[in-house]
Every structure is written in C-alpha cells, then in structure tokens.
Design an enzyme around this catalytic site. Structure first.
Site, short mmCIF file in Angstrom:
data_model
loop_
_atom_site.label_atom_id
_atom_site.label_comp_id
_atom_site.label_asym_id
_atom_site.label_seq_id
_atom_site.Cartn_x
_atom_site.Cartn_y
_atom_site.Cartn_z
N HIS A 1 -2.60 7.76 7.03
CA HIS A 1 -1.62 8.65 6.37
C HIS A 1 -2.29 9.91 5.84
O HIS A 1 -1.72 11.00 5.91
CB HIS A 1 -0.94 7.91 5.19
CG HIS A 1 0.23 7.06 5.57
ND1 HIS A 1 1.37 7.56 6.15
CD2 HIS A 1 0.43 5.74 5.43
CE1 HIS A 1 2.24 6.57 6.35
NE2 HIS A 1 1.69 5.45 5.92
N GLY B 1 0.86 -1.19 0.00
CA GLY B 1 0.00 0.00 0.00
C GLY B 1 0.89 1.23 0.00
O GLY B 1 2.06 1.17 0.39
N CYS C 1 5.73 0.11 7.90
CA CYS C 1 5.40 1.30 7.11
C CYS C 1 6.62 1.71 6.29
O CYS C 1 7.74 1.74 6.83
CB CYS C 1 4.99 2.45 8.04
SG CYS C 1 4.51 3.95 7.16
N LEU C 2 6.42 2.01 5.04
CA LEU C 2 7.54 2.39 4.18
C LEU C 2 8.15 3.72 4.62
O LEU C 2 9.27 4.06 4.24
CB LEU C 2 7.08 2.46 2.73
CG LEU C 2 6.59 1.12 2.17
CD1 LEU C 2 6.03 1.30 0.78
CD2 LEU C 2 7.68 0.06 2.21
N HIS D 1 -4.62 1.70 7.59
CA HIS D 1 -3.26 2.21 7.73
C HIS D 1 -3.02 3.36 6.75
O HIS D 1 -2.49 4.42 7.12
CB HIS D 1 -2.25 1.07 7.46
CG HIS D 1 -0.81 1.49 7.46
ND1 HIS D 1 0.08 1.16 8.44
CD2 HIS D 1 -0.10 2.24 6.57
CE1 HIS D 1 1.27 1.69 8.17
NE2 HIS D 1 1.18 2.34 7.04
N GLU D 2 -3.47 3.17 5.50
CA GLU D 2 -3.26 4.21 4.47
C GLU D 2 -4.12 5.43 4.74
O GLU D 2 -3.67 6.56 4.54
CB GLU D 2 -3.56 3.64 3.08
CG GLU D 2 -2.72 2.45 2.67
CD GLU D 2 -1.22 2.69 2.81
OE1 GLU D 2 -0.50 1.70 2.96
OE2 GLU D 2 -0.78 3.86 2.78
N GLN E 1 3.11 10.08 1.15
CA GLN E 1 4.40 9.41 1.37
C GLN E 1 5.40 9.71 0.25
O GLN E 1 6.61 9.52 0.45
CB GLN E 1 4.21 7.90 1.49
CG GLN E 1 3.47 7.47 2.77
CD GLN E 1 3.30 5.98 2.86
OE1 GLN E 1 2.34 5.43 2.33
NE2 GLN E 1 4.22 5.31 3.50
O1 K2U Z 1 1.81 2.78 4.14
C1 K2U Z 1 2.77 2.09 3.93
O2 K2U Z 1 3.90 2.38 4.32
C2 K2U Z 1 2.59 0.81 3.19
C3 K2U Z 1 2.59 -0.38 4.08
C4 K2U Z 1 1.18 -0.87 4.06
C5 K2U Z 1 0.80 -1.78 5.17
C6 K2U Z 1 1.15 -1.52 6.47
C7 K2U Z 1 0.72 -2.38 7.48
C8 K2U Z 1 -0.05 -3.47 7.19
C9 K2U Z 1 -0.40 -3.71 5.88
C10 K2U Z 1 0.01 -2.87 4.88
C11 K2U Z 1 3.72 -1.23 3.51
O3 K2U Z 1 3.24 -2.06 2.56
S1 K2U Z 1 4.66 -1.96 4.76
C12 K2U Z 1 5.21 -3.44 4.20
C13 K2U Z 1 4.25 -4.55 4.47
C14 K2U Z 1 4.14 -5.52 3.54
C15 K2U Z 1 3.28 -6.58 3.79
C16 K2U Z 1 2.54 -6.64 4.95
C17 K2U Z 1 2.67 -5.66 5.88
C18 K2U Z 1 3.54 -4.59 5.65
ZN ZN Z 2 2.59 3.55 6.13
#
Ligand code: K2U
Ligand code: ZN
Length: 172
Positions: free
Chosen positions: A140, A46, A94-95, A136-137, A51
């Site tokens: 943001h 996501g 979170c990225l 989560h998104e 971001q």
């Molecule tokens: O917002 C972001 O930084 C993207 C996250 C989204 C996410 C966070 C927590 C749970 C699910 C999705 C990134 O994709 S973090 C990497 C990731 C990959 C697989 C599962 C969880 C987190």
């Molecule tokens: Zn995030």
C-alpha cells in the site's frame, strides 16, 4: 480518536507512493490512534495510512484472534531489509477492495526495520500471518494493491465488482 473513511478502488489516492514521516510526533500518534480505531471498526487486521487518505509511510496492525487480548502494532517508515526465497500462498482480502479474496504468493519470512509508536527503531523478523500482512501493507505504501499481483482479468473483475457494489449502495 475518530473513525475515518476507508478509500476503495478505483480511488486514485490509493495509487500514490506514500512519503516518509520526518519525526514521530503527537500528531503522528493521533493519526495512528485513529487508524487503529478505524481498523478495529472495519474490521481488519492491518491498515495503511494511505487507505484513510493520508499518503504517509505509516501502518497499524493487530494479529490477535477475537478470543485474545488486543495486541496493537505500529510501524512508521517501515523497510524490508531481507526476504527469504521460500514463498507461502495466502488468500488475501483488502479493506480497499471489499468482498474480494484471492490467493497471493509472498516470501514467508522478511526482516523488518521501522520506528515504533514512541519513534524508537526496531529490527525484527516477521513470518506467518505477520509476514503476509506487513508485506500487504507495505505494498500500500508503494501504491500497490494485492489485486495488482493478479491477472489483468481478475484485477479488472475485482474493480468492476467494487464499482457495481458502490453504485447499488448509492441507489439504495
Ligand atoms: O490492508 C488492508 O486492507 C487490511 C487487510 C490486511 C490483510 C490483508 C491480507 C492478509 C492479511 C491481512 C485487512 O485486514 S483484510 C481483512 C482480513 C482479515 C483477516 C485476514 C485476512 C484479511
Ligand atoms: Zn489492503
């Protein structure tokens, strides 16, 4: 399409409240294409526009597993219409907070309304990983990071860890 830089804590842009998109145009779609390419490159499942430094209410997502065909999803001006009371824990990352993971409790099902890639309105329920990721998104879009749901101690540890990693990378 282009891969854009992903902002990391403590960049103040990440705390901005993102603004609604007036109309889904070709420019909006070009941004979503860049966001998707950036997300796949990270890699992540996501990404919110803020971001990559664009405080607009836009999210991209792809929940497909590595052994499945890509299934990109696009959300413009997403709203949560309804949340069920039941919550589920999930170890989030979170990225924008690299290499830090902690469990967050969120409602396990939410009812969404958003505009899709073509600008058409969609209403649907999200559950499981879809519910976790969209909440989560959408945090943001309000300038909220998942670490803001943790204790002050854990939040400060996460930020200090990212700051230290950036200092080490700069001196490498
Ligand atoms: O917002 C972001 O930084 C993207 C996250 C989204 C996410 C966070 C927590 C749970 C699910 C999705 C990134 O994709 S973090 C990497 C990731 C990959 C697989 C599962 C969880 C987190
Ligand atoms: Zn995030």
């Amino acid at each position: 399409m282009a891969i854009r830089r992903i902002l990391t804590v403590p960049d103040p842009v990440l705390k901005q409240v993102s603004k609604p998109v007036a109309e889904v145009t070709d420019e909006t779609r070009a941004l979503m294409d860049d966001m998707l390419e950036t997300m796949y490159d990270a890699p992540g499942i996501g990404l919110a526009a803020v971001q990559v430094g664009v405080p607009l209410r836009i999210i991209v997502m792809d929940l497909a597993r590595e052994d499945e065909p890509k299934a990109p999803r696009f959300f413009v001006n997403p709203e949560i219409l309804e949340r069920i009371e039941e919550t589920q824990p999930y170890e989030e990352g979170c990225l924008s907070v690299p290499d830090f993971y902690e469990t967050v409790e969120r409602p396990s099902r939410v009812r969404l309304r958003y505009l899709n890639y073509s600008g058409e309105p969609v209403e649907e329920w999200a559950e499981g990983l879809y519910a976790v990721c969209i909440q989560h998104e959408m945090d943001h879009l309000e300038g909220v990071l998942f670490i803001d749901h943790l204790s002050r101690l854990k939040r400060n540890y996460a930020i200090d860890k990212v700051k230290k990693a950036k200092r080490l990378a700069a001196n490498a």
